[in-house]
Design an enzyme around this catalytic site. Sequence first.
Site, PDB file in Angstrom:
ATOM      1  CD  GLU A 327     -34.596 -34.328  18.826  1.00  0.00           C
ATOM      2  OE1 GLU A 327     -35.190 -34.552  19.882  1.00  0.00           O
ATOM      3  OE2 GLU A 327     -33.381 -34.610  18.654  1.00  0.00           O
ATOM      4  CB  CYS A 328     -32.462 -28.503  16.171  1.00  0.00           C
ATOM      5  SG  CYS A 328     -31.609 -26.902  16.263  1.00  0.00           S
TER       6      CYS A 328
END
Length: 441
Positions: A327-328
């Site tokens: 994520e990210c």
Amino acid sequence: MSARGFLLAAPRSGSGKTIVALGLMRAFRERGLSVAPVKSGPDYIDSAFHAAATGRPSLNLDSWAMDEPLIAGLAAANAEGAELLIAEASMGLFDGAPGIIGRTGSSADLASVLGLPVVLILDVSGQAQTAAAIAKGCAEYDPRLKFGGVILNKVASERHARLTRTALETVGLPIFGALPREKAISLPERHLGLVQAADTDDLDAKIARLAAFVAAHVDLDALRQAAAPLSCGPARANALKPPGQRIALARDAAFSFIYPHLLLGWRRAGAEISFFSPLQDEPPPPDADICWLPGGYPELHAGRLSSARTFLDGLREFAEKKPVHGECGGYMALGAALTDAEGIRHPMAGLLSVSTSFFKRRMTLGYRRAALAADGALGPRGKILLGHEFHYATVETQGDDPPFALARDAYGGEAAPVGSRRGHVTGSFFHVIADDPRMAP
């Protein structure tokens, strides 16, 4: 539930909510109360500060991504064994995304769902009697809400306080305290908000000073009396099905943005979570069923990550047979390369074809409603995930990997491909908050 609580809110961002919230949380704890902290909205940095102030975990409660049963269940879980629940709002009290009443992501929605009275923090710098008009407007704008009273912030003098207090008394709003303007009362910040709790020097001493400052100027007894019992309907506490029975989760200064409510739900569902540190050159535990790289600040540690051979080799070996999701910041680390703020390009894991840059920066912010593009560890093709995106990194080259999901923001429009997937590896810039129980795959 035996806990009583209130929501600390403000008419706008920058009014001092976090400073006052941390000070009150620690001040009540020092009085011997067990304080359960929660944060309204998707801000994943403040929760760690809440935990440091109270000694208890803090959860994010988000009315855009969570339905009422989930909000109620998570609030009840976090308040177990506590005497006081303190919720910190995000942005202005009524600010949120477009949506039906109760599902806008606003802090007012959260107060309504949990039956929390609102304590309004008013930054009165540059005004006096006008603050009463603002407070009255906030108190009367939404009939769903109960208002407990007001805390004045950044008061310039005793005369300034007296003028503001007198005006507020005419509109019938109790005043719990008035905090003087004090430049020394602050916390360090960087590009995504506050410097993370784990990276803040002498954090405990800083919070203790906040508590002493707030306790000296706020009537804690009156504020506690204004708290109301949590009133919730049907409840559930699992926002997202565990992606595996044994979850290897990266955790260090480069990878720290995992929502605490996800970990709570996964553990309650029987999953086991093992932490490892890429910055310490640790590979994911090989007996795990999935490896999860959360967001954080890999751009600040890109050189160190690029040279962490044991971590990178172990991650690649893991990905040959088992799912890996980023994520990210975790997505950036899974890509081919990451260019840091100085323009230096660092090779990353190379498990996805995307290359990202923190040298070419642009802020991206907002809610995301994403439909999975293929079957995977997070669910079957078409499953709806609700999340949030906040970063300054940009994509230099997307590469030829197919997308992880098709996503819309909160304002509608056509769904667009987001993220990447290749083999067992997936990733995207958005952080999952919950799945959408209303939508079947």
